[in-house]
Design a protein around this motif. Structure first.
Motif, PDB file in Angstrom:
ATOM      1  N   ALA A  23      32.499  69.614  69.333  1.00  0.00           N
ATOM      2  CA  ALA A  23      33.153  70.897  69.064  1.00  0.00           C
ATOM      3  C   ALA A  23      33.513  71.505  70.412  1.00  0.00           C
ATOM      4  CB  ALA A  23      32.226  71.821  68.291  1.00  0.00           C
ATOM      5  N   VAL A  24      34.772  71.765  70.622  1.00  0.00           N
ATOM      6  CA  VAL A  24      35.255  72.186  71.935  1.00  0.00           C
ATOM      7  C   VAL A  24      35.534  73.686  71.919  1.00  0.00           C
ATOM      8  CG1 VAL A  24      37.050  71.868  73.672  1.00  0.00           C
ATOM      9  CG2 VAL A  24      36.233  69.911  72.342  1.00  0.00           C
ATOM     10  N   LYS A  25      34.970  74.378  72.885  1.00  0.00           N
ATOM     11  CA  LYS A  25      35.132  75.829  72.954  1.00  0.00           C
ATOM     12  C   LYS A  25      36.464  76.171  73.615  1.00  0.00           C
ATOM     13  CE  LYS A  25      31.982  79.704  73.640  1.00  0.00           C
ATOM     14  NZ  LYS A  25      30.684  80.097  74.243  1.00  0.00           N
ATOM     15  N   GLY A  26      37.248  77.009  72.953  1.00  0.00           N
ATOM     16  CA  GLY A  26      38.540  77.400  73.481  1.00  0.00           C
ATOM     17  C   GLY A  26      38.434  78.230  74.743  1.00  0.00           C
ATOM     18  N   SER A  27      39.485  78.222  75.534  1.00  0.00           N
ATOM     19  CA  SER A  27      39.505  78.867  76.840  1.00  0.00           C
ATOM     20  C   SER A  27      39.329  80.388  76.755  1.00  0.00           C
ATOM     21  CB  SER A  27      40.838  78.554  77.523  1.00  0.00           C
ATOM     22  OG  SER A  27      41.034  79.367  78.649  1.00  0.00           O
ATOM     23  N   GLY A  75      43.100  67.214  78.723  1.00  0.00           N
ATOM     24  CA  GLY A  75      42.240  66.073  78.458  1.00  0.00           C
ATOM     25  C   GLY A  75      41.509  66.111  77.132  1.00  0.00           C
ATOM     26  N   VAL A  76      41.473  67.276  76.492  1.00  0.00           N
ATOM     27  CA  VAL A  76      40.722  67.431  75.243  1.00  0.00           C
ATOM     28  C   VAL A  76      41.136  66.395  74.207  1.00  0.00           C
ATOM     29  CG1 VAL A  76      40.432  68.965  73.266  1.00  0.00           C
ATOM     30  CG2 VAL A  76      40.194  69.867  75.572  1.00  0.00           C
ATOM     31  N   LEU A  77      42.418  66.063  74.155  1.00  0.00           N
ATOM     32  CA  LEU A  77      42.909  65.149  73.126  1.00  0.00           C
ATOM     33  C   LEU A  77      42.446  63.718  73.341  1.00  0.00           C
ATOM     34  CD1 LEU A  77      46.519  66.556  72.661  1.00  0.00           C
ATOM     35  CD2 LEU A  77      44.515  66.922  71.214  1.00  0.00           C
ATOM     36  N   ASP A  78      41.918  63.403  74.517  1.00  0.00           N
ATOM     37  CA  ASP A  78      41.380  62.066  74.757  1.00  0.00           C
ATOM     38  C   ASP A  78      40.131  61.789  73.927  1.00  0.00           C
ATOM     39  OD1 ASP A  78      43.375  61.397  76.459  1.00  0.00           O
ATOM     40  OD2 ASP A  78      42.233  61.615  78.304  1.00  0.00           O
ATOM     41  N   LEU A  79      39.562  62.813  73.308  1.00  0.00           N
ATOM     42  CA  LEU A  79      38.437  62.587  72.406  1.00  0.00           C
ATOM     43  C   LEU A  79      38.867  61.854  71.138  1.00  0.00           C
ATOM     44  CD1 LEU A  79      36.578  66.003  72.715  1.00  0.00           C
ATOM     45  CD2 LEU A  79      35.744  63.777  73.492  1.00  0.00           C
ATOM     46  N   GLY A  80      40.142  61.909  70.808  1.00  0.00           N
ATOM     47  CA  GLY A  80      40.623  61.213  69.626  1.00  0.00           C
ATOM     48  C   GLY A  80      39.912  61.679  68.375  1.00  0.00           C
ATOM     49  N   ALA A  81      39.423  60.717  67.584  1.00  0.00           N
ATOM     50  CA  ALA A  81      38.746  61.037  66.328  1.00  0.00           C
ATOM     51  C   ALA A  81      37.409  61.712  66.545  1.00  0.00           C
ATOM     52  CB  ALA A  81      38.558  59.769  65.508  1.00  0.00           C
ATOM     53  N   PRO A 126      40.906  64.784  82.219  1.00  0.00           N
ATOM     54  CA  PRO A 126      40.783  63.578  81.386  1.00  0.00           C
ATOM     55  C   PRO A 126      39.569  62.737  81.747  1.00  0.00           C
ATOM     56  CG  PRO A 126      43.060  63.919  82.029  1.00  0.00           C
ATOM     57  CD  PRO A 126      42.254  64.916  82.808  1.00  0.00           C
ATOM     58  N   ASP A 127      39.246  62.632  83.035  1.00  0.00           N
ATOM     59  CA  ASP A 127      38.083  61.832  83.432  1.00  0.00           C
ATOM     60  C   ASP A 127      36.802  62.394  82.842  1.00  0.00           C
ATOM     61  OD1 ASP A 127      39.592  60.025  84.819  1.00  0.00           O
ATOM     62  OD2 ASP A 127      39.200  60.909  86.796  1.00  0.00           O
ATOM     63  N   PHE A 168      47.406  63.129  76.833  1.00  0.00           N
ATOM     64  CA  PHE A 168      47.753  63.548  75.485  1.00  0.00           C
ATOM     65  C   PHE A 168      47.025  62.758  74.401  1.00  0.00           C
ATOM     66  CE2 PHE A 168      51.391  64.159  78.358  1.00  0.00           C
ATOM     67  CZ  PHE A 168      51.372  65.550  78.402  1.00  0.00           C
ATOM     68  N   GLY A 169      46.046  61.960  74.801  1.00  0.00           N
ATOM     69  CA  GLY A 169      45.205  61.276  73.839  1.00  0.00           C
ATOM     70  C   GLY A 169      45.872  60.079  73.200  1.00  0.00           C
ATOM     71  N   PRO A 170      45.136  59.398  72.314  1.00  0.00           N
ATOM     72  CA  PRO A 170      45.683  58.225  71.619  1.00  0.00           C
ATOM     73  C   PRO A 170      46.785  58.619  70.646  1.00  0.00           C
ATOM     74  CG  PRO A 170      43.526  58.814  70.744  1.00  0.00           C
ATOM     75  CD  PRO A 170      43.739  59.684  71.941  1.00  0.00           C
TER      76      PRO A 170
END
Length: 285
Positions: free
Chosen positions: A70-74, A97-103, A53-54, A153-155
């Motif tokens: 754009a986030v590359k999958g594992s 932490g990916v979901l912390d990007l929100g919109a 998340p950090d 889990f993001g916003p």
């Protein structure tokens, strides 16, 4: 209204120092430098390991709210598990932490190995698991295991999550694969390089173009050919197709008034990517 976003496949390239990056730019300010000049970037680190998340909050804070990651999958999911039995791995990926990007979360790119052959049932099962929005992603993420030390889990607000599949084995370029991708609303990446087939089959309401280099992959410049790509991008954005579109089927693409188009230059060796991306942005106006 659709939007064209031009960007780069990553930002952590030392050889861009003194060319694209100023000589005195600290490494920690590279992303902010990119985000001031382009509208999107691909995150490569999430392909190799779970993020934190950090780290994600640092990316988010380095860019304007209009920017998209754009986030590359594992690769554990795509290359090691090869899309099979990946429920737990998907939960970990979205909990890390990916979901912390929100919109600011753009498409999630699932890049398959060139040794993975097409199997319709496997693809259908995998795409069934992919969350369509951040609410579904949060539900999935809550099943994470202890590999995620600090889950996040993001916003609370809900945003759609787009998915893209980049394939490299010849067997994937078939009508059944197109049908399954369209059924799930997942985009087939238009992935341009000399080492694998190139197609322009629109399987979702947006287009995702990866430009790896016209000659030597990752290490050759598009140069004046950027103008030809601009023409194609305009057509896709206008919910049309190029007259010479490289198709697998003769099915009409999903209908839209306009399409979002994401364009990433991955010819990073020699600093070609930022030069070509800057030129494309100028041509597109």
């Amino acid at each position: 209204m659709g939007t064209v976003r031009v960007g780069l496949s990553g930002w952590s390239y030392d050889e861009w120092d003194g060319g694209f990056y100023p000589d005195d730019l600290p490494d920690g300010e590279r992303l902010a430098f990119v985000a001031q000049r382009f509208a999107t970037v691909e995150v490569n680190g999430t392909f190799y390991s779970l993020t934190t998340p950090d780290a994600v909050r640092g990316w988010r804070d380095a860019a304007p709210s209009s920017f998209r990651f754009a986030v590359k999958g594992s690769r554990y999911i795509t290359h090691m598990r090869r899309l099979d039995g990946v429920e737990g791995a998907l939960a970990n990926f979205f909990a890390a932490g990916v979901l912390d990007l929100g919109a600011m979360l753009g498409p999630v790119l699932w890049q398959l190995p060139d040794t993975l052959e097409f199997e319709g049932g496997l693809l259908d099962r995998f795409l069934d698991l992919l969350p369509a929005d951040t609410e579904a992603a949060r539900r999935l993420a809550r099943d994470h295991d202890d590999r995620v030390e600090s889950p996040s889990f993001g916003p609370d607000e809900n945003h759609r999550v787009r998915h893209v599949l980049e394939v490299r084995h010849d067997s994937w370029f078939c009508e059944e694969a197109v049908r399954i991708l369209r059924d799930h609303g997942v985009a087939l990446a238009f992935s341009h390089a000399t080492d694998w087939p190139y197609v322009e089959e629109v399987t979702a309401g947006f287009v995702y173009l990866r430009l790896h280099g016209p000659d030597e992959p990752y290490a050759s410049a598009y140069g004046e050919a950027v103008e030809n790509w601009a023409d194609r991008i305009r057509r896709w954005h206008q919910a049309e197709e190029p007259d010479d579109a490289v198709r697998i089927t003769d099915r009409a693409p999903p209908r839209r008034r306009e399409r979002d188009v994401y364009v990433y230059f991955d010819n990073d060796v020699g600093g070609h990517a930022p030069r070509d991306a800057r030129r494309l942005r100028e041509v597109l106006g």
